[in-house]
Motif scaffolding. Sequence first.
Motif, PDB file in Angstrom:
ATOM      1  N   GLU A   2       0.830  -0.934  -0.300  1.00 24.11           N
ATOM      2  CA  GLU A   2       0.073  -0.096  -0.418  1.00 24.11           C
ATOM      3  C   GLU A   2       0.844   1.110  -0.048  1.00 24.11           C
ATOM      4  OE1 GLU A   2      -3.039   2.174   3.255  1.00 24.11           O
ATOM      5  OE2 GLU A   2      -3.178  -0.059   2.491  1.00 24.11           O
ATOM      6  N   LEU A   3       1.319   1.481   0.966  1.00 21.69           N
ATOM      7  CA  LEU A   3       2.926   2.043   0.813  1.00 21.69           C
ATOM      8  C   LEU A   3       3.567   2.888  -0.757  1.00 21.69           C
ATOM      9  CD1 LEU A   3       3.987   2.046   4.673  1.00 21.69           C
ATOM     10  CD2 LEU A   3       2.387   3.343   3.928  1.00 21.69           C
ATOM     11  N   ARG A   4       4.122   2.001  -0.616  1.00 14.63           N
ATOM     12  CA  ARG A   4       4.790   1.489  -1.952  1.00 14.63           C
ATOM     13  C   ARG A   4       3.922   2.722  -2.996  1.00 14.63           C
ATOM     14  NH1 ARG A   4      10.126   1.882  -3.604  1.00 14.63           N
ATOM     15  NH2 ARG A   4      10.469   0.589  -4.389  1.00 14.63           N
ATOM     16  N   ARG A   5       2.787   1.714  -3.204  1.00 13.22           N
ATOM     17  CA  ARG A   5       1.609   2.120  -4.509  1.00 13.22           C
ATOM     18  C   ARG A   5       1.319   3.816  -3.699  1.00 13.22           C
ATOM     19  NH1 ARG A   5      -0.980  -2.494  -4.064  1.00 13.22           N
ATOM     20  NH2 ARG A   5      -2.172  -1.993  -2.132  1.00 13.22           N
ATOM     21  N   GLU A   6       1.063   4.110  -2.635  1.00  8.72           N
ATOM     22  CA  GLU A   6       1.837   5.784  -2.359  1.00  8.72           C
ATOM     23  C   GLU A   6       2.653   6.337  -2.696  1.00  8.72           C
ATOM     24  OE1 GLU A   6       0.481   6.056   1.507  1.00  8.72           O
ATOM     25  OE2 GLU A   6      -1.535   4.998   1.582  1.00  8.72           O
ATOM     26  N   GLY A   7       4.005   5.677  -3.287  1.00  9.04           N
ATOM     27  CA  GLY A   7       4.833   6.431  -3.903  1.00  9.04           C
ATOM     28  C   GLY A   7       5.997   6.308  -2.321  1.00  9.04           C
ATOM     29  N   LEU A   8       5.733   5.581  -2.500  1.00  9.15           N
ATOM     30  CA  LEU A   8       7.372   5.650  -0.929  1.00  9.15           C
ATOM     31  C   LEU A   8       7.932   4.480  -1.085  1.00  9.15           C
ATOM     32  CD1 LEU A   8       4.602   7.294   0.798  1.00  9.15           C
ATOM     33  CD2 LEU A   8       5.953   6.083   2.911  1.00  9.15           C
ATOM     34  N   SER A   9       9.403   5.428  -1.398  1.00 11.77           N
ATOM     35  CA  SER A   9      10.424   4.901  -1.029  1.00 11.77           C
ATOM     36  C   SER A   9      10.543   3.473  -0.100  1.00 11.77           C
ATOM     37  CB  SER A   9      12.565   5.601  -1.153  1.00 11.77           C
ATOM     38  OG  SER A   9      12.313   5.865  -0.033  1.00 11.77           O
ATOM     39  N   GLY A  10      11.495   2.313  -0.525  1.00 14.40           N
ATOM     40  CA  GLY A  10      11.559   1.387   0.676  1.00 14.40           C
ATOM     41  C   GLY A  10      12.100   1.578   1.684  1.00 14.40           C
ATOM     42  N   PHE A  11      13.067   3.009   1.655  1.00 12.68           N
ATOM     43  CA  PHE A  11      13.580   2.795   3.275  1.00 12.68           C
ATOM     44  C   PHE A  11      12.513   3.916   4.192  1.00 12.68           C
ATOM     45  CE2 PHE A  11      17.417   3.090  -0.082  1.00 12.68           C
ATOM     46  CZ  PHE A  11      18.269   2.068   1.239  1.00 12.68           C
ATOM     47  N   ALA A  12      12.015   4.670   2.973  1.00 14.82           N
ATOM     48  CA  ALA A  12      10.793   4.719   3.653  1.00 14.82           C
ATOM     49  C   ALA A  12      10.031   4.556   4.508  1.00 14.82           C
ATOM     50  CB  ALA A  12       9.679   6.115   3.155  1.00 14.82           C
ATOM     51  N   ILE A  13       9.401   3.069   4.006  1.00 16.14           N
ATOM     52  CA  ILE A  13       8.650   2.153   4.126  1.00 16.14           C
ATOM     53  C   ILE A  13       8.982   1.561   5.378  1.00 16.14           C
ATOM     54  CG2 ILE A  13       7.462   0.327   3.772  1.00 16.14           C
ATOM     55  CD1 ILE A  13       7.173   1.001   0.621  1.00 16.14           C
ATOM     56  N   ALA A  14      10.440   1.058   5.576  1.00 14.84           N
ATOM     57  CA  ALA A  14      10.862   0.766   6.503  1.00 14.84           C
ATOM     58  C   ALA A  14      11.060   1.496   8.361  1.00 14.84           C
ATOM     59  CB  ALA A  14      12.866   0.790   6.178  1.00 14.84           C
ATOM     60  N   LYS A  15      11.163   2.126   7.496  1.00 12.75           N
ATOM     61  CA  LYS A  15      11.201   3.218   8.888  1.00 12.75           C
ATOM     62  C   LYS A  15       9.425   3.862   9.445  1.00 12.75           C
ATOM     63  CE  LYS A  15      12.827   8.228   9.909  1.00 12.75           C
ATOM     64  NZ  LYS A  15      13.677   9.561   9.685  1.00 12.75           N
ATOM     65  N   LYS A  16       8.648   3.918   8.160  1.00 12.51           N
ATOM     66  CA  LYS A  16       7.365   4.441   8.780  1.00 12.51           C
ATOM     67  C   LYS A  16       6.849   3.253   9.828  1.00 12.51           C
ATOM     68  CE  LYS A  16       2.693   5.670   6.831  1.00 12.51           C
ATOM     69  NZ  LYS A  16       2.583   7.324   7.024  1.00 12.51           N
ATOM     70  N   LEU A  17       7.062   1.711   8.907  1.00 15.21           N
ATOM     71  CA  LEU A  17       6.527   0.291   9.383  1.00 15.21           C
ATOM     72  C   LEU A  17       7.354  -0.189  11.174  1.00 15.21           C
ATOM     73  CD1 LEU A  17       5.119  -1.419   6.496  1.00 15.21           C
ATOM     74  CD2 LEU A  17       3.851  -0.026   7.785  1.00 15.21           C
ATOM     75  N   GLY A  18       8.832   0.417  10.426  1.00 17.21           N
ATOM     76  CA  GLY A  18       9.409  -0.408  12.134  1.00 17.21           C
ATOM     77  C   GLY A  18      10.661  -1.266  11.418  1.00 17.21           C
ATOM     78  N   ILE A  19      10.398  -1.719  10.415  1.00 17.26           N
ATOM     79  CA  ILE A  19      11.517  -2.811  10.339  1.00 17.26           C
ATOM     80  C   ILE A  19      12.154  -2.652   9.002  1.00 17.26           C
ATOM     81  CG2 ILE A  19       8.877  -3.860   9.437  1.00 17.26           C
ATOM     82  CD1 ILE A  19       8.666  -3.758   6.785  1.00 17.26           C
ATOM     83  N   GLY A  20      13.059  -3.614   9.117  1.00 17.35           N
ATOM     84  CA  GLY A  20      14.047  -3.680   8.333  1.00 17.35           C
ATOM     85  C   GLY A  20      14.006  -3.643   6.848  1.00 17.35           C
ATOM     86  N   VAL A  21      15.190  -2.667   5.850  1.00 18.74           N
ATOM     87  CA  VAL A  21      14.605  -2.374   4.385  1.00 18.74           C
ATOM     88  C   VAL A  21      15.128  -4.127   3.951  1.00 18.74           C
ATOM     89  CG1 VAL A  21      16.162  -1.113   2.751  1.00 18.74           C
ATOM     90  CG2 VAL A  21      15.985   0.313   4.909  1.00 18.74           C
TER      91      VAL A  21
END
Length: 55
Positions: free
Chosen positions: A20-39
């Motif tokens: 879902e976050l990827r479809r919104e245009g977030l980078s992999g690094f931004a997704i990791a930070k937002k969800l609190g998981i590893g890149v």
Amino acid sequence: MSKATQRRERRIIIHQQVWELRREGLSGFAIAKKLGIGVTSVFRYLRHPQFQNGY
């Protein structure tokens, strides 16, 4: 509910959130930070549009 079932359900939810976050245009690094998981985990989820049991 068994621990294994709970962990699987959590991974399914994370997989959905990552995509879902990827479809919104977030980078992999931004997704990791937002969800609190590893890149690495983010990119592993992004390799498969459908949830895979082997995560």
